[in-house]
Motif scaffolding. Sequence first.
Motif, PDB file in Angstrom:
ATOM      1  N   LEU A   1       0.835  -1.201   0.000  1.00  0.00           N
ATOM      2  CA  LEU A   1       0.000   0.000   0.000  1.00  0.00           C
ATOM      3  C   LEU A   1       0.868   1.249   0.000  1.00  0.00           C
ATOM      4  O   LEU A   1       1.931   1.289   0.612  1.00  0.00           O
ATOM      5  CB  LEU A   1      -0.921  -0.002   1.214  1.00  0.00           C
ATOM      6  CG  LEU A   1      -1.857  -1.204   1.350  1.00  0.00           C
ATOM      7  CD1 LEU A   1      -2.718  -1.051   2.596  1.00  0.00           C
ATOM      8  CD2 LEU A   1      -2.722  -1.382   0.117  1.00  0.00           C
ATOM      9  N   ASP A   2       0.369   2.300  -0.645  1.00  0.00           N
ATOM     10  CA  ASP A   2       1.165   3.516  -0.817  1.00  0.00           C
ATOM     11  C   ASP A   2       1.137   4.412   0.416  1.00  0.00           C
ATOM     12  O   ASP A   2       2.158   4.998   0.788  1.00  0.00           O
ATOM     13  CB  ASP A   2       0.632   4.307  -2.023  1.00  0.00           C
ATOM     14  CG  ASP A   2       0.669   3.483  -3.294  1.00  0.00           C
ATOM     15  OD1 ASP A   2       1.664   3.565  -4.024  1.00  0.00           O
ATOM     16  OD2 ASP A   2      -0.301   2.738  -3.541  1.00  0.00           O
ATOM     17  N   ARG A   3      -0.032   4.578   1.009  1.00  0.00           N
ATOM     18  CA  ARG A   3      -0.222   5.491   2.139  1.00  0.00           C
ATOM     19  C   ARG A   3      -0.921   4.736   3.256  1.00  0.00           C
ATOM     20  O   ARG A   3      -1.961   4.120   3.023  1.00  0.00           O
ATOM     21  CB  ARG A   3      -1.076   6.691   1.737  1.00  0.00           C
ATOM     22  CG  ARG A   3      -0.620   7.414   0.489  1.00  0.00           C
ATOM     23  CD  ARG A   3       0.705   8.089   0.701  1.00  0.00           C
ATOM     24  NE  ARG A   3       1.016   9.034  -0.362  1.00  0.00           N
ATOM     25  CZ  ARG A   3       2.223   9.518  -0.582  1.00  0.00           C
ATOM     26  NH1 ARG A   3       3.224   9.146   0.198  1.00  0.00           N
ATOM     27  NH2 ARG A   3       2.439  10.374  -1.553  1.00  0.00           N
ATOM     28  N   VAL A   4      -0.392   4.806   4.460  1.00  0.00           N
ATOM     29  CA  VAL A   4      -0.937   4.008   5.553  1.00  0.00           C
ATOM     30  C   VAL A   4      -0.976   4.826   6.838  1.00  0.00           C
ATOM     31  O   VAL A   4      -0.009   5.494   7.192  1.00  0.00           O
ATOM     32  CB  VAL A   4      -0.094   2.731   5.780  1.00  0.00           C
ATOM     33  CG1 VAL A   4      -0.567   2.000   7.016  1.00  0.00           C
ATOM     34  CG2 VAL A   4      -0.189   1.811   4.572  1.00  0.00           C
ATOM     35  N   GLY A   5      -2.120   4.758   7.532  1.00  0.00           N
ATOM     36  CA  GLY A   5      -2.239   5.294   8.880  1.00  0.00           C
ATOM     37  C   GLY A   5      -2.582   4.159   9.828  1.00  0.00           C
ATOM     38  O   GLY A   5      -3.093   3.116   9.405  1.00  0.00           O
ATOM     39  N   CYS A   6      -2.333   4.344  11.116  1.00  0.00           N
ATOM     40  CA  CYS A   6      -2.527   3.245  12.059  1.00  0.00           C
ATOM     41  C   CYS A   6      -2.967   3.778  13.421  1.00  0.00           C
ATOM     42  O   CYS A   6      -2.415   4.759  13.919  1.00  0.00           O
ATOM     43  CB  CYS A   6      -1.233   2.440  12.202  1.00  0.00           C
ATOM     44  SG  CYS A   6      -1.383   0.966  13.217  1.00  0.00           S
ATOM     45  N   PHE A   7      -3.978   3.104  13.999  1.00  0.00           N
ATOM     46  CA  PHE A   7      -4.410   3.355  15.364  1.00  0.00           C
ATOM     47  C   PHE A   7      -3.965   2.213  16.261  1.00  0.00           C
ATOM     48  O   PHE A   7      -3.951   1.058  15.839  1.00  0.00           O
ATOM     49  CB  PHE A   7      -5.942   3.398  15.460  1.00  0.00           C
ATOM     50  CG  PHE A   7      -6.607   4.555  14.792  1.00  0.00           C
ATOM     51  CD1 PHE A   7      -6.621   5.798  15.387  1.00  0.00           C
ATOM     52  CD2 PHE A   7      -7.249   4.391  13.573  1.00  0.00           C
ATOM     53  CE1 PHE A   7      -7.268   6.862  14.793  1.00  0.00           C
ATOM     54  CE2 PHE A   7      -7.897   5.450  12.968  1.00  0.00           C
ATOM     55  CZ  PHE A   7      -7.904   6.691  13.575  1.00  0.00           C
TER      56      PHE A   7
END
Length: 461
Positions: A347-353
């Motif tokens: 994946l190109d762009r990733v955010g995480c909680f």
Amino acid sequence: MSTNPPNLRPDLAPRARITDAPRPGQPVIGMVSLGCPKALVDSERILTRLRAEGYAISADYAGADAVIVNTCGFLDSAKAESLEAIGEALKENGRVIVTGCLGAEPDYITGAHPSVLAVTGPHQYEQVLDAVHGAVPPDPDPFVDLLPAAGVKLTPRHYSYLKISEGCNHHCKFCIIPDMRGRLVSRPAHAVVREAEKLVDAGVRELLVISQDTSAYGVDLKHAEERGHRAHITDLARDLGSLGAWVRLHYVYPYPHVRNLIPLMAEAHENGGGVLPYLDIPFQHAHPDTLKRMARPAASAKTLDEIAAWRATCPDITLRSTFIVGYPGETEDEFQYLLDWMDEAQLDRVGCFQYENVEGARSNALPDHVPDEVKQDRWDRFMQKAQAISEAKLQAKVGTIQQVIVDEIDEEGATCRTKADAPEIDGNLFIDEGFEALSPGDIVTVEVDEASEYDLWGRLV
């Protein structure tokens, strides 16, 4: 110019921008907008109504006759942030009206801040206006208080969020948004297209399509056609893509019919506009057992097949997603499965909680909650993986030609975004030479000559 930090919270909207100066004697309402872009659109709608009634809008507590705080209730940490913002507004101004997602729990708010003037829930626009009228009567001057054609916008003039529906029909165990915002309610397609046309006519160069579940748009309307526009995400994307602005799709669940959007993106990529080759998909996890405990409508193996099919049709597509680590019951093997899946998905762009309990969420009652130190360790390892993938992908763009949209200009250079970058949650492209003639909203062509983990640098072609 600074680069993007690796831990941008993926649930936050860009900061609200308010620049209007009030006329002498005009009643002034302050606005604090917290949370996601959907809440920002709610704030814009409230402020548009207030401007039409003769109120001025302020970003400062001190100069306002009353302050509206539009709250977020997505996570317990977001709730705490909302309570803190309400407390700050009470301290600085004293006259505070609360609305938004946390407003669905009025006792929670008044228990902490009993002196607030009123509490209303999400998208309860009339109740907010009634509360403002009670606190600060309107005093319109029809010869002076002219409302912009596109309404009051809290984003820069050249891009705008376009909300196509409210609510959600999913029952993910970690999420209470359907409890606060209700089931899916789609706007008629002709109304969405008309709003988009007005925005483009007012100078918007990029439309950011948002909802709680963009893929499900129109399901509640049985995909009815009205006034020449069908309420289906594929048809809506095609209609929006014909307006001449960039169209960026957010919050898209990977249903099978999403593959019908990809040819539109491939066509737009060749022509330089339209529906951008960009999908924001909240995968949340990859391991089948974790997804089952989440009650998520997805299967990771099929998702990889879908990603491969999307890239076969549109090789330059950018995929952004968010994930939760440390979900109750997540084992080390399940987490390692997620890391391996990331290696394959690229994946190109990733955010995480990191998982948090939220009052009212069914996931609170699940067994085997993960210790905080393990959640932190997994978040660190996940972001290290995501950063390495991002860095490699951006390095591969060095030497390529990209179209970019200019967001800001200062004495150091121009801050821009490629088609692969949504405002403030993704990366930037910086131009530090020959930028003096550029203006925000310009779409220009650059050659990429440098890359970091999250950002690019380039020169005008």
